[in-house]
Every structure is written in structure tokens, then in C-alpha cells.
Motif scaffolding. Structure first.
Motif, PDB file in Angstrom:
ATOM      1  N   ARG A  83      -3.968  -0.906  -0.652  1.00 13.90           N
ATOM      2  CA  ARG A  83      -5.442  -1.274  -1.145  1.00 13.90           C
ATOM      3  C   ARG A  83      -5.736  -2.548  -1.082  1.00 13.90           C
ATOM      4  O   ARG A  83      -7.207  -2.718  -1.107  1.00 13.90           O
ATOM      5  CB  ARG A  83      -5.316  -0.880  -2.697  1.00 13.90           C
ATOM      6  CG  ARG A  83      -5.038   0.495  -3.243  1.00 13.90           C
ATOM      7  CD  ARG A  83      -5.276   0.422  -4.735  1.00 13.90           C
ATOM      8  NE  ARG A  83      -4.580  -0.240  -5.537  1.00 13.90           N
ATOM      9  CZ  ARG A  83      -3.414   0.300  -5.967  1.00 13.90           C
ATOM     10  NH1 ARG A  83      -2.952   1.521  -5.741  1.00 13.90           N
ATOM     11  NH2 ARG A  83      -2.718  -0.589  -6.645  1.00 13.90           N
ATOM     12  N   SER A  84      -5.138  -3.488  -0.315  1.00 17.69           N
ATOM     13  CA  SER A  84      -5.493  -4.842  -0.069  1.00 17.69           C
ATOM     14  C   SER A  84      -5.912  -4.985   1.249  1.00 17.69           C
ATOM     15  O   SER A  84      -6.552  -6.000   1.659  1.00 17.69           O
ATOM     16  CB  SER A  84      -4.303  -5.611  -0.157  1.00 17.69           C
ATOM     17  OG  SER A  84      -3.909  -5.681  -1.497  1.00 17.69           O
TER      18      SER A  84
ATOM     19  N   TYR B   8       0.056  -0.919  -3.546  1.00 21.17           N
ATOM     20  CA  TYR B   8      -0.924  -1.976  -3.661  1.00 21.17           C
ATOM     21  C   TYR B   8      -1.330  -2.697  -2.489  1.00 21.17           C
ATOM     22  O   TYR B   8      -2.291  -3.268  -2.331  1.00 21.17           O
ATOM     23  CB  TYR B   8      -0.003  -3.009  -4.746  1.00 21.17           C
ATOM     24  CG  TYR B   8      -0.715  -4.145  -4.927  1.00 21.17           C
ATOM     25  CD1 TYR B   8      -2.054  -4.479  -5.640  1.00 21.17           C
ATOM     26  CD2 TYR B   8      -0.231  -5.479  -4.464  1.00 21.17           C
ATOM     27  CE1 TYR B   8      -2.721  -5.610  -6.094  1.00 21.17           C
ATOM     28  CE2 TYR B   8      -0.956  -6.498  -4.219  1.00 21.17           C
ATOM     29  CZ  TYR B   8      -2.126  -6.674  -5.226  1.00 21.17           C
ATOM     30  OH  TYR B   8      -2.498  -7.737  -5.324  1.00 21.17           O
ATOM     31  N   ILE B   9      -0.296  -2.687  -1.535  1.00 16.81           N
ATOM     32  CA  ILE B   9      -0.723  -3.605  -0.398  1.00 16.81           C
ATOM     33  C   ILE B   9      -1.850  -2.839   0.448  1.00 16.81           C
ATOM     34  O   ILE B   9      -2.495  -3.400   1.191  1.00 16.81           O
ATOM     35  CB  ILE B   9       0.734  -3.702   0.566  1.00 16.81           C
ATOM     36  CG1 ILE B   9       1.530  -4.641  -0.309  1.00 16.81           C
ATOM     37  CG2 ILE B   9       0.523  -4.475   1.819  1.00 16.81           C
ATOM     38  CD1 ILE B   9       2.948  -4.954   0.249  1.00 16.81           C
TER      39      ILE B   9
ATOM     40  N   ILE C  91       5.083   1.840  -5.054  1.00 16.74           N
ATOM     41  CA  ILE C  91       3.985   1.365  -6.012  1.00 16.74           C
ATOM     42  C   ILE C  91       3.557   0.065  -5.187  1.00 16.74           C
ATOM     43  O   ILE C  91       2.381  -0.253  -5.107  1.00 16.74           O
ATOM     44  CB  ILE C  91       4.510   0.884  -7.333  1.00 16.74           C
ATOM     45  CG1 ILE C  91       4.816   2.222  -8.195  1.00 16.74           C
ATOM     46  CG2 ILE C  91       3.587  -0.029  -8.092  1.00 16.74           C
ATOM     47  CD1 ILE C  91       5.592   2.177  -9.280  1.00 16.74           C
ATOM     48  N   ILE C  92       4.366  -0.814  -4.683  1.00 19.24           N
ATOM     49  CA  ILE C  92       4.216  -1.878  -3.819  1.00 19.24           C
ATOM     50  C   ILE C  92       3.388  -1.828  -2.572  1.00 19.24           C
ATOM     51  O   ILE C  92       2.419  -2.354  -2.267  1.00 19.24           O
ATOM     52  CB  ILE C  92       5.437  -3.019  -3.479  1.00 19.24           C
ATOM     53  CG1 ILE C  92       6.024  -3.338  -4.733  1.00 19.24           C
ATOM     54  CG2 ILE C  92       4.830  -3.760  -2.829  1.00 19.24           C
ATOM     55  CD1 ILE C  92       7.382  -3.904  -4.768  1.00 19.24           C
TER      56      ILE C  92
END
Length: 271
Positions: free
Chosen positions: A45-46, A42-43, A38-39
Motif C-alpha cells: 500500500r506504500s 502494508y508495504i 500483514i506487513i
């Protein structure tokens, strides 16, 4: 059955703790794996590059592993206060012993967050030119144009001037050409300009050709043209050859160093 009952009476509590610790390790592994995904999603997508993603993946994995192991040890009845104190003392001793290594780690983190370059960029550090392959916790890995793998400590990268040739889509080529004083300046400029303008590897940016300086036996012309960072070296070498051929075809002389020696005839009277 009697033996089993005696065993459970004597070691039942320890066995229960051991099973609980194993369950914590197994469940913790799967939970940490899911959280890491999950983390990392997210990274990603950054819009962070691959080097940063690999770094964060390593850090997150290490942190979760430590948390799971400490939780399992606590379940087994290990005194966490004493363990943390021992760990702190050991960490302080290790930090003093490997302060240079820790410095490399900190420099690596600084490089990742400052992002002076990304994976695949062509950079120059301390006179070494190569493409960035990876940034680990302690080293930066590069591949030179000669296909040599270079491993540079992060402290060297962080504390020296970094030239990133891939920061722009265009890289300038500067070339000097010496011709004889008898040559027509306008004709030489036109020849060099047309070769650079029509070269298949130069970008659609107007080349510049000017008289740079006057030497003892030649006039120096400066050419400035543009190519992509990937084609820069190939374009430079092929353009040197093409311009030499073009000057030869037009009869433009490229002088070479000459030394004129004058011998004076002196008569000596030995009578």
C-alpha cells in the motif's frame, strides 16, 4: 505398559520439551506467515516497486525464521547465553572472512532505499545498457537489448554513475548529417525537419535542425528529435534511413572522403 511407564519416567521431561519445540516450530511458522502477509500488505500500500517488495519479503522471512528456531532451542533447554556468544563469535569471524560480500549486501540495501531505478527501467552502468530485472541482496540483474543477461555486483552499481533512460517519458535523439557545400541550407533543413516531424515514432515535440559545423568537404547539420525510451533505438535507425532517402530524392549530395593526387611531370636529363 510397564515399559511405557519406565520410558516416560526416564524421558518424559525430554519428550515434553521435544513436543513443545515442535509445536513452537509449527505454530511459529503459521503465525510468522500471517504476520508477513500483514506487513507485506502494508508495504504494498506504500507504493513500493516489486524489487523492494521482494527484498523486504526475504528479510522478514529470515528474521522470523531465526526467532522461531531460537525459541524452539530455548524450549529444549539449550543455554541461549552460550549459544548467543557462540553465534556472535562466529558472526564476527564470518564478517571478517566475507567483508566484500557484506559490502555487496550493504550496497544492495542502499540501492533499494535510494531507488535510482525500478524494475523494467532502461539504465546504463559502467558502459553496460539494459533493463533492470531484479535486485538481489548481492547483485543487480539486467537484460541487454541483445537479450543477454548481465549480472553486476551491487558495489559496482552503487559506486558508479547510473544513467536512467526511463526516468522520463521522452528521450532525445541526436543525429548528424553531412551534405555538400553546394547544397541549399534552407532546403536541407526543411527536408530533415519534415522527415523527423512526420516520423511515426517521434513524439509531438518540435524537432530542431541547425547547422552544426563546417568541415573540409561538407556542412554538418544537427537534428534533435524526441522518442519514448522504448522506441528510441528503433526510431533512431529508421530515421537515419528515411532522411537519407529524402535527401537522395531531392538530389542533395552526401559527400564521402576523397583524396586528390597531383602528379608532377618532371624531366630528368640522364645524358
Amino acid at each position: 505398559m510397564e515399559i511405557l511407564e519406565k520410558f516416560l519416567d526416564r524421558y518424559g521431561d525430554n519428550l515434553e520439551r521435544l513436543v513443545s519445540a515442535l509445536l513452537i516450530l509449527l505454530i511459529g511458522y503459521w503465525v510468522s506467515k500471517a504476520i508477513r502477509k500483514i506487513i507485506m500488505a502494508y508495504i504494498e500500500r506504500s507504493n513500493h516497486d516489486e524489487i523492494v517488495l521482494n527484498f523486504f519479503h526475504t528479510i522478514i522471512k529470515v528474521v522470523f525464521t531465526i526467532i522461531i528456531i531460537l525459541t524452539a532451542l530455548s524450549t529444549l533447554g539449550v543455554d541461549m547465553t552460550s549459544l548467543v556468544a557462540m553465534f556472535t563469535a562466529a558472526a564476527a569471524a564470518i564478517a571478517l572472512a566475507v567483508k566484500e560480500t557484506l559490502s555487496e549486501l550493504i550496497d544492495g540495501i542502499m540501492i533499494l532505499f535510494a531507488k535510482p531505478f525500478s524494475k523494467g527501467d532502461l539504465i546504463e552502468v559502467s558502459g553496460t545498457v539494459g533493463k533492470v530485472q531484479e535486485i538481489s541482496l548481492f547483485y543487480t540483474y539486467m537484460l541487454t537489448v541483445e537479450n543477454e543477461k548481465i549480472i553486476i555486483p551491487n558495489s559496482t552499481v552503487a559506486r558508479n554513475i547510473i544513467i536512467n533512460y526511463s526516468s522520463s517519458d521522452a528521450r532525445r535523439i541526436d543525429l548528424d548529417f553531412d551534405v555538400a557545400y553546394e547544397s541549399d541550407i534552407d532546403e536541407v533543413k526543411k527536408i530533415i525537419y519534415m522527415v523527423a516531424k512526420n516520423h511515426p515514432l517521434t513524439l509531438d515535440i518540435k524537432p530542431m535542425v541547425v547547422v552544426k559545423e563546417y568541415k573540409e568537404s561538407s556542412v554538418t547539420f544537427l537534428l534533435r528529435a524526441w522518442a519514448t525510451p522504448e522506441n528510441w533505438e528503433k526510431c533512431k535507425f529508421s530515421m537515419l534511413e528515411a532522411i537519407k532517402k529524402a535527401l537522395d530524392e531531392k538530389g542533395i549530395e552526401i559527400p564521402y572522403p576523397q583524396l586528390d593526387v597531383h602528379i608532377k611531370d618532371t624531366k630528368v636529363d640522364i645524358s
